[in-house]
Design a protein around this motif. Structure first.
Motif, PDB file in Angstrom:
ATOM      1  N   ASP A  84      43.500  41.825  48.415  1.00 31.81           N
ATOM      2  CA  ASP A  84      42.167  42.416  48.611  1.00 31.81           C
ATOM      3  C   ASP A  84      41.105  41.658  47.812  1.00 31.81           C
TER       4      ASP A  84
ATOM      5  N   ARG B  97      46.664  50.143  53.650  1.00 28.28           N
ATOM      6  CA  ARG B  97      46.705  48.754  54.101  1.00 28.28           C
ATOM      7  C   ARG B  97      46.016  47.841  53.096  1.00 28.28           C
ATOM      8  N   HIS B  98      46.636  46.681  52.881  1.00 27.01           N
ATOM      9  CA  HIS B  98      46.086  45.698  51.958  1.00 27.01           C
ATOM     10  C   HIS B  98      46.181  44.307  52.596  1.00 27.01           C
ATOM     11  N   THR B  99      45.191  43.470  52.321  1.00 22.43           N
ATOM     12  CA  THR B  99      45.184  42.091  52.812  1.00 22.43           C
ATOM     13  C   THR B  99      45.669  41.165  51.710  1.00 22.43           C
TER      14      THR B  99
ATOM     15  N   GLU C 266      46.430  37.310  50.605  1.00 21.86           N
ATOM     16  CA  GLU C 266      46.039  35.938  50.907  1.00 21.86           C
ATOM     17  C   GLU C 266      46.896  34.972  50.098  1.00 21.86           C
TER      18      GLU C 266
ATOM     19  N   SER D 240      46.677  34.480  55.627  1.00 22.26           N
ATOM     20  CA  SER D 240      46.555  35.886  55.237  1.00 22.26           C
ATOM     21  C   SER D 240      47.551  36.732  56.006  1.00 22.26           C
TER      22      SER D 240
ATOM     23  N   GLU E 288      48.900  41.087  56.302  1.00 19.19           N
ATOM     24  CA  GLU E 288      48.540  42.479  56.030  1.00 19.19           C
ATOM     25  C   GLU E 288      49.805  43.264  55.699  1.00 19.19           C
TER      26      GLU E 288
END
Length: 412
Positions: free
Chosen positions: A158, A175-177, A179, A188, A190
């Motif tokens: 995030d 939910r988290h992104t 990278e 990236s 999820e």
């Protein structure tokens, strides 16, 4: 002891009354007497020392009640119960069935209400205790293990940098992104975190990045070409299309449609096309014959040609001018494409018997002699004027071959 004898006497009277009522059962509807208006309670009589035996209703002869068993010889004779309803505090009184019920109701109702209240209070207390205990024990985060191949990829969750892979961390549910960064590349992913659970997210830098492509057409059954390779017919779903831009062509007997589609990783790119005819508008400075694949095409009064969708190679020709050219155009369904014919250049040389100023189609071109001047093919008006003011005008047809014009001012 007096209360015990009174209770036994009340029980015997109740049983006798029940047997008597059962003997009087009938199938006729119950007749209830009218309810009388409430009256003031009569005064309580003084204590009476006479012993009155309980009154027993006599059943009809047709249904005689079973004999009432005698009280046990081991029990002492029944003694009337003295209640608070008596005015006199001493003495004896008779025990009736209504007195027995009233005595029973005196202690039964309070006890039942007290038991109900106690049950509610205890149940509510236990529920609150269990609820707060459950809240205190419920986990508030989840665990994720972040890996990459090869390892040592920089990780941001995030937008917040956490370290290098492999990396284990706790995150809030949801939910988290994630990278991953390696050298100059960035990818990236999820992840979905569930409270109290662990999950693993892994990135393989060596794997080919692909996405999905869905192709639809109207009518269906169009042949699908992706970057020139046939992949099937519509409707078509492709799961192995590499990330990036691709040229997708739909071909049918009625024509073809080409589009450029961009595919993203783990996403669905959609292409839907209706395949029907379109128009081509032709602008030309001279008459031309139009053909395609050996077939003749004719312009209507608006200089339009009806063509199937797709790419077309049209031949334009004017034999008198020596002009022949092939122009490619792509026709979109229901749309109009434009074709403008630009006349090719030829050359012209102009001479005269006396020096003269030259104009071609009204524009000054110089003074004679003029050699190999570029000029567009077609019909051109050429004017020459000498120093005395004499003027000569001629019309020539310029073709793809070089042309020479000689003007003699001595002739009219």
């Amino acid at each position: 002891m007096d209360d015990r004898h009174a209770l036994l006497a009340a029980a015997q009277a109740l049983r006798t009354w029940v047997y008597a009522r059962r003997a009087m059962w009938t199938d006729l509807p119950l007749q209830l007497p009218p309810i009388a208006s409430p009256l003031p309670a009569p005064p309580v009589p003084a204590a009476d020392h006479r012993v009155v035996e309980p009154t027993v209703a006599v059943a009809p002869a047709a249904r005689s009640a079973p004999p009432v068993p005698e009280p046990s010889r081991h029990l002492a004779p029944a003694t009337p119960r003295t209640t608070g309803r008596q005015i006199a505090k001493t003495g004896k009184r008779s025990i009736s069935l209504s007195d027995a019920f009233a005595s029973f109701a005196d202690w039964w109702r309070p006890m039942a209400i007290a038991a109900l209240v106690l049950t509610l209070v205890v149940g509510l207390g236990l529920s609150v205790r269990w609820y707060w205990a459950g809240l205190a024990a419920a986990p508030t985060t989840g665990t994720v293990l972040l890996e990459s191949s090869p390892a040592n990829s920089r990780v941001l969750v995030d937008g917040r940098e956490l370290g290098d892979t492999p990396l284990r961390t706790e995150l809030s549910p949801g939910r988290h992104t994630v990278e991953f960064r390696r050298q100059k590349a960035t990818r990236s992913l999820e992840v979905v975190i569930v409270a109290g659970r662990s999950t693993v997210s892994r990135l393989d830098w060596t794997a080919k990045r692909t996405g999905r492509l869905q192709v639809r057409s109207d009518p269906a059954g169009a042949r699908v070409l992706v970057d020139g390779a046939v992949r099937g017919v519509t409707p078509l779903d492709l799961d192995d299309v590499t990330v990036g831009s691709h040229v997708v062509v739909l071909e049918t007997a009625k024509g073809s449609v080409g589009r450029t589609v961009t595919v993203h990783e783990k996403q669905i790119a959609e292409l839907s096309e209706s395949i029907y005819s379109g128009w081509a508008h032709v602008s030309t400075p001279f008459e031309v014959a139009i053909t395609e694949g050996g077939g003749e095409l004719r312009l209507d009064e608006r200089n339009l040609i009806l063509l199937s969708p797709g790419l077309h190679a049209l031949q334009f020709e004017n034999a008198a001018l020596g002009y022949r050219e092939t122009i490619k155009t792509e026709v979109q369904p229901g749309a109009t494409s434009s074709i403008a014919i630009v006349p090719p250049l030829s050359s012209i040389s102009i001479t005269s018997t006396v020096p003269a100023e030259v104009q071609i189609d009204g524009e000054r071109a110089g003074e004679t002699p003029i050699a190999n001047r570029a000029i567009k093919i077609g019909t051109r008006d050429i004017s020459l004027r000498d120093a005395a003011g004499s003027e000569r005008t001629i019309t020539v047809t310029v073709t793809t071959r070089p042309i020479t014009v000689d003007v003699d001012f001595s002739k009219p």
